[in-house]
Design a protein around this motif. Structure first.
Motif, short mmCIF file in Angstrom:
data_model
loop_
_atom_site.label_atom_id
_atom_site.label_comp_id
_atom_site.label_asym_id
_atom_site.label_seq_id
_atom_site.Cartn_x
_atom_site.Cartn_y
_atom_site.Cartn_z
N PHE A 3 73.11 74.57 83.18
CA PHE A 3 72.58 75.39 82.09
C PHE A 3 72.41 74.56 80.83
CE2 PHE A 3 77.15 75.73 81.71
CZ PHE A 3 77.39 75.75 80.34
N VAL A 4 71.69 75.14 79.88
CA VAL A 4 71.49 74.55 78.56
C VAL A 4 72.37 75.32 77.59
CG1 VAL A 4 69.82 74.19 76.70
CG2 VAL A 4 69.12 73.87 79.09
N SER A 5 73.04 74.60 76.73
CA SER A 5 73.88 75.23 75.71
C SER A 5 73.16 75.18 74.37
CB SER A 5 75.21 74.48 75.60
OG SER A 5 75.99 75.05 74.58
N ALA A 57 77.02 72.39 81.73
CA ALA A 57 76.04 72.21 80.66
C ALA A 57 75.36 70.85 80.84
CB ALA A 57 76.70 72.29 79.29
N GLN A 58 74.03 70.87 80.94
CA GLN A 58 73.28 69.64 81.15
C GLN A 58 72.88 68.99 79.84
OE1 GLN A 58 72.51 68.35 84.49
NE2 GLN A 58 74.33 69.63 84.47
N ASN A 122 60.11 73.72 70.57
CA ASN A 122 59.93 72.40 71.18
C ASN A 122 61.24 71.84 71.73
OD1 ASN A 122 57.19 72.15 71.05
ND2 ASN A 122 57.19 71.11 69.08
N SER A 123 62.37 72.23 71.15
CA SER A 123 63.65 71.77 71.70
C SER A 123 63.83 72.31 73.11
CB SER A 123 64.82 72.18 70.81
OG SER A 123 65.07 73.58 70.86
N ALA A 124 63.40 73.55 73.34
CA ALA A 124 63.48 74.12 74.68
C ALA A 124 62.56 73.39 75.64
CB ALA A 124 63.14 75.61 74.64
N PHE A 125 61.35 73.07 75.19
CA PHE A 125 60.43 72.34 76.06
C PHE A 125 60.95 70.95 76.38
CE2 PHE A 125 57.28 75.61 75.03
CZ PHE A 125 56.72 75.80 76.28
N LEU A 126 61.50 70.25 75.39
CA LEU A 126 62.05 68.92 75.66
C LEU A 126 63.24 69.02 76.62
CD1 LEU A 126 62.10 65.90 75.23
CD2 LEU A 126 63.44 66.28 73.15
N ALA A 127 64.08 70.00 76.42
CA ALA A 127 65.22 70.20 77.33
C ALA A 127 64.72 70.43 78.76
CB ALA A 127 66.06 71.39 76.87
N MET A 128 63.69 71.26 78.90
CA MET A 128 63.16 71.53 80.24
C MET A 128 62.51 70.30 80.85
SD MET A 128 61.82 75.47 80.01
CE MET A 128 60.69 75.22 78.65
N GLN A 129 61.86 69.48 80.04
CA GLN A 129 61.28 68.25 80.57
C GLN A 129 62.37 67.31 81.08
OE1 GLN A 129 58.91 67.13 77.14
NE2 GLN A 129 57.05 67.89 78.10
N LEU A 131 65.36 68.33 82.23
CA LEU A 131 65.86 68.96 83.45
C LEU A 131 64.87 68.81 84.61
CD1 LEU A 131 67.30 72.29 81.98
CD2 LEU A 131 68.59 70.26 82.71
N ALA A 132 63.58 68.83 84.30
CA ALA A 132 62.55 68.75 85.33
C ALA A 132 62.51 67.39 86.01
CB ALA A 132 61.18 69.09 84.75
#
Length: 165
Positions: A3-5, A57-58, A122-129, A131-132
């Motif tokens: 998960f993301v914190s 937490a990743q 954008n923080s969410a998008f960077l986090a997902m990138q 994780l991806a």
């Protein structure tokens, strides 16, 4: 569980940081949100970061207000990626938080986004990138999102006459 914190220093930051949570939810990325402070609740912050790491937490997305110490403290407590979102909470309109977050000492990085809601998204998008890199399904969702955004630009421009001036 991975998960993301999402951390922020005050409940008043929820309006901005909720953009991060909404974006992660849209893509089905598990996350949790905590209000904690580098100054007012240091022991809570320290305990949470270690405990969140042990639960999977990743990475950490941290709202950074004024002197932006919360993002720096979190970065000092973990080797997981930390993404700072400067918050517009001061008379300097978030520029102080931006500069404080950017000026981390060598070896204790915090990735820094734009001030405010755009930075939270954008923080969410960077986090997902991030994780991806190890999640093909999430990578596919991000690629599909880019395709949809490109199509929206095309649709939005259909009624616009293009001509040289």
């Amino acid at each position: 569980m991975r998960f993301v914190s999402i951390l922020m220093p005050s409940k008043s930051n929820m309006d901005v940081m909720s953009e991060c949570a909404k974006t992660l939810e849209k893509f089905g990325v598990k996350h949790e949100v905590l209000i904690t402070s580098a100054h007012r609740s240091l022991e809570r912050t320290q305990a949470y970061v270690k405990e969140a790491e042990s639960r999977g937490a990743q990475l950490f997305i941290v709202g950074a207000g004024m002197a932006a110490h919360l993002a720096g403290v979190v970065a000092a407590l973990t080797t997981r990626p930390v993404i700072g979102v400067p918050l517009n909470t001061s008379p300097l309109h978030g520029v102080d938080a931006l500069l404080s977050t950017v000026q981390m000492p060598s070896g204790i990085p915090v990735g820094v986004m734009a001030i405010g809601s755009a930075g939270a998204t954008n923080s969410a998008f960077l986090a997902m990138q991030i994780l991806a890199l190890e999640d093909a399904e999430l990578d596919a969702k991000l690629k599909e999102d880019r395709i949809l955004k490109a199509k929206k630009v095309e649709v939005d421009s259909e009624d616009i006459e293009v001509r040289l001036l």
